[in-house]
Scaffold this active site. Structure first.
Site, short mmCIF file in Angstrom:
data_model
loop_
_atom_site.label_atom_id
_atom_site.label_comp_id
_atom_site.label_asym_id
_atom_site.label_seq_id
_atom_site.Cartn_x
_atom_site.Cartn_y
_atom_site.Cartn_z
N ARG A 172 1.49 -10.25 -1.26
CA ARG A 172 1.86 -9.05 -2.01
C ARG A 172 2.88 -8.19 -1.28
NH1 ARG A 172 -3.87 -5.62 -1.78
NH2 ARG A 172 -2.67 -3.76 -2.19
N ARG B 160 -15.08 3.18 -0.51
CA ARG B 160 -14.93 1.80 -0.04
C ARG B 160 -14.91 1.83 1.48
NH1 ARG B 160 -9.69 -1.65 -1.32
NH2 ARG B 160 -8.65 -0.22 0.10
N ARG C 52 -10.14 4.94 -0.79
CA ARG C 52 -9.69 4.00 0.25
C ARG C 52 -9.90 4.67 1.62
NH1 ARG C 52 -5.69 2.45 -3.88
NH2 ARG C 52 -5.58 0.18 -3.96
N CYS D 137 -10.49 -1.61 -10.14
CA CYS D 137 -9.86 -0.52 -9.38
C CYS D 137 -8.49 -0.91 -8.85
CB CYS D 137 -10.76 -0.03 -8.26
SG CYS D 137 -11.06 -1.27 -7.01
N ASN E 81 -5.22 -6.33 -7.07
CA ASN E 81 -4.03 -6.49 -6.21
C ASN E 81 -4.22 -7.70 -5.30
OD1 ASN E 81 -3.56 -4.00 -7.34
ND2 ASN E 81 -4.21 -2.87 -5.53
N ASP E 82 -5.35 -7.72 -4.61
CA ASP E 82 -5.60 -8.86 -3.73
C ASP E 82 -5.99 -10.10 -4.53
OD1 ASP E 82 -5.03 -8.13 -1.08
OD2 ASP E 82 -6.75 -6.78 -1.09
N GLU F 193 -12.29 -9.49 -5.13
CA GLU F 193 -10.84 -9.59 -4.92
C GLU F 193 -10.44 -10.90 -4.25
OE1 GLU F 193 -9.46 -6.25 -2.58
OE2 GLU F 193 -11.23 -6.27 -1.31
N HIS G 272 0.81 -1.22 0.00
CA HIS G 272 0.00 0.00 0.00
C HIS G 272 0.84 1.27 0.00
CE1 HIS G 272 -3.37 -2.68 0.73
NE2 HIS G 272 -4.00 -1.76 0.05
C1 PEP Z 1 -7.08 -4.42 -4.61
O1 PEP Z 1 -6.93 -5.34 -3.80
O2 PEP Z 1 -6.85 -4.53 -5.83
C2 PEP Z 1 -7.56 -3.10 -4.15
C3 PEP Z 1 -7.91 -2.16 -5.00
O3 PEP Z 1 -7.58 -2.88 -2.81
P1 PEP Z 1 -6.26 -2.64 -1.94
O4 PEP Z 1 -5.09 -2.51 -2.87
O5 PEP Z 1 -6.48 -1.41 -1.15
O6 PEP Z 1 -6.21 -3.86 -1.10
MG MG Z 2 -7.75 -5.16 -1.81
#
Ligand code: PEP
Ligand code: MG
Length: 537
Positions: free
Chosen positions: A461, A329, A293, A498, A450-451, A427, A188
């Site tokens: 990650r 979110r 976020r 996203c 991402n998740d 996700e 993050h």
């Molecule tokens: C994701 O997981 O792709 C996402 C947008 O949320 P974050 O990166 O904040 O976990």
């Molecule tokens: Mg996420």
């Protein structure tokens, strides 16, 4: 001149003075002093200075967030004058001959623990405050002007590692770039750098010796230069100039539609973490906010943001974006996004642990406070809500029950709200596989790649060693994306992306072909992606 290679997090060139941010600054030395009277005087001077700082903060907060919200700084000043608190510090300095920093830290800890053990909400809340004011005096005692990580001059921040909570608290207007020794490109903190649009590198072999020297961060090539020679400096100044010329060329795309040559439209929205990011959202002409976020509001603070504080922020964002969509979110805390006051405790596997919607569905008071704030702000613009880390239909139904309760409460209190769109993040692989069922329950899907990548490929990650295995272009991910968008459309709802993959310009055309309705990306990526969309047949 020294040159180091790091992993690229965000491109761009930064040139400026280096500030080494050391967490060891936070360590409190324990020592016995020879002259306790002098040490006590040092404490008294620091206390007075802290009270003056709080007075200034009170005035500033009154202007910016109103008197009611500014009260906290008054409370902090009062705590500093508390007799028992001061007696304890005096005794530790005068009788036990401890240094002032240790006396303040120890007293702060003791009082904080006593308050937190009381069965009284008011005193429980003071537990974090007493720690906060103690930290303020310690900061003064150590000679730092205030608690800000960055001073008046814009700098390149270099650190061993940066937690998201540390990064959000930095003054973005003074942050030219950051370079860390550790950290993963998918963390993050890395995402924050992209949102801020600043060059950043992780996994760069650096140490404290660079503090105060001139530095260059080349986010394109993954190079960090310390103390550059004149020739290198000139070459990079030229590169920086080219960069700004390219940006100027993209300026012409502002105000243009996100539409392909054959007439396919897509909504191009921006990801933000707080109100400050709105500036670049508007500058880059995003057509909405696809991911706010909201947990960064919690990370910026030492206690839970109240309903009123959250309401003011959501209202401000809604108003500034006017009729453009803003998707908030709900709290996605946990894993790498930690706050002490939530007391989440140690988990062996935090990414798969107690986080996001799992916290909201078990500590419903936290969730309800946030929902009330969002619904109350809904009358000021075009808000939507999105829920993170969904794995099952029953979670969504439980959320909907809580939302109904909130709406009934607000109606009974005669507080106005509008019925906002509610969507979920896709996700987890579970959510992908049941996306046909989930699509029956909600208004939209937004894919958190991402998740989704971390859970699908079984790759943490946060683990920098695995960056080379973290392949967001993996066929498994691409097939999942197609399945999600098809299931959304079959149920008549829209689907967007996203996660960071949404900003991957090598895939923009693939996403258009798949039929995605929305892409939400860091503000600086809006215009480069618009260019590709408008050149696509
Ligand atoms: C994701 O997981 O792709 C996402 C947008 O949320 P974050 O990166 O904040 O976990
Ligand atoms: Mg996420």
């Amino acid at each position: 001149m020294e040159k180091h290679s790091g992993k690229k997090v965000n491109n761009g060139i930064a040139i400026g003075k280096i500030l080494f941010y050391s967490k060891s600054k936070d360590k409190i030395e324990t020592k016995k002093v020879e002259n306790p009277e002098q040490e006590l005087a040092r404490y008294e001077v620091a206390k007075e200075k802290a009270i003056m700082q709080l007075g200034a903060l009170y005035e500033k907060a009154c202007k910016e967030v109103g008197q009611e919200n500014a009260q906290i700084f008054d409370v902090h000043s009062m705590l500093l004058e508390d007799e028992d608190y001061n007696d304890s510090i005096h005794q530790m300095i005068m009788e036990e001959k401890f240094n002032a920093e240790y006396a303040v830290a120890q007293t702060g800890e003791n009082f904080s623990r006593i308050f937190s053990e009381m069965e009284d909400d008011y005193f429980n809340a003071r537990s974090a405050d007493i720690k906060d004011v103690s930290q303020r005096i310690i900061t003064v005692l150590k000679g730092y002007e205030d608690e800000e990580i960055i001073g008046k001059e814009a700098v390149i921040v270099v650190a061993d590692d940066l937690a998201p909570s540390e990064t959000v608290q930095m003054d973005k207007s003074k942050l030219l770039a950051f370079v860390t020794k550790y950290g993963s490109t998918n963390s993050h903190t890395a995402i924050l750098a992209r949102t801020m649009g600043i060059p950043a590198l992780v996994s760069t072999p650096i140490n404290e010796d660079c503090n105060g020297l001139m530095g260059i961060v080349d986010g394109y090539e993954g190079i960090f230069i310390i103390n550059p020679d004149q020739e290198t400096l000139e070459a990079y100044k030229e590169k920086q100039e080219q960069d700004s010329q390219e940006k100027e060329l993209l300026e012409g795309l502002k105000g243009k539609e996100d539409i392909t040559l054959s007439g396919q439209k897509i909504n191009l929205y921006a990801n933000i973490g707080n109100v400050d990011d709105l500036k670049s959202v508007l500058e880059n002409d995003a057509k909405g906010i696809g991911l706010f976020r909201s947990e960064f509001l919690y990370l910026e603070k030492d206690t839970f943001p109240t309903e009123e504080e959250q309401f003011n922020i959501y209202k401000q964002v809604a108003e500034k974006m006017k009729d453009k969509k803003v998707i908030i979110r709900t709290l996605d805390i946990g894993a790498d996004k930690q706050v002490d006051y939530l007391n989440l405790g140690h988990e062996d596997n935090p990414a798969m642990g107690y986080r996001a919607i799992r916290i909201c569905l078990t500590q419903t008071d936290i969730f309800k406070t946030q929902l009330r704030a969002i619904f109350r702000a809904s009358i000021y613009g075009n808000l939507s809500i999105m829920y993170p880390m969904i794995t099952s239909v029953s979670e969504v139904r439980k959320i909907k029950e809580i939302v109904e309760e909130i709406k009934e409460e607000l109606t009974a209190e005669q507080l106005p709200f509008v019925d906002v769109e509610q969507g979920i993040m896709i996700e987890t692989p579970a959510a992908v596989m049941i996306s046909d069922l989930l699509a029956q329950e909600v208004d939209f899907f937004s894919v958190g790649t991402n998740d989704l990548t971390q859970y699908t490929l079984a790759i943490d990650r946060q683990n920098a060693k695995l960056d080379c295995f973290y392949d967001a272009h993996h066929e498994a991910i691409l097939r999942m994306l197609k399945l999600i968008v098809d299931n959304a459309h079959k149920a008549g709802i829209w689907a967007g992306i996203c996660g960071e993959l949404g900003a991957d310009t090598s895939l923009t055309r693939t996403f258009l072909e798949m039929g995605f309705d929305e892409l939400s990306v860091s503000p600086a990526k809006i215009l480069p992606i618009r260019k590709i969309i408008r050149e696509t047949k």
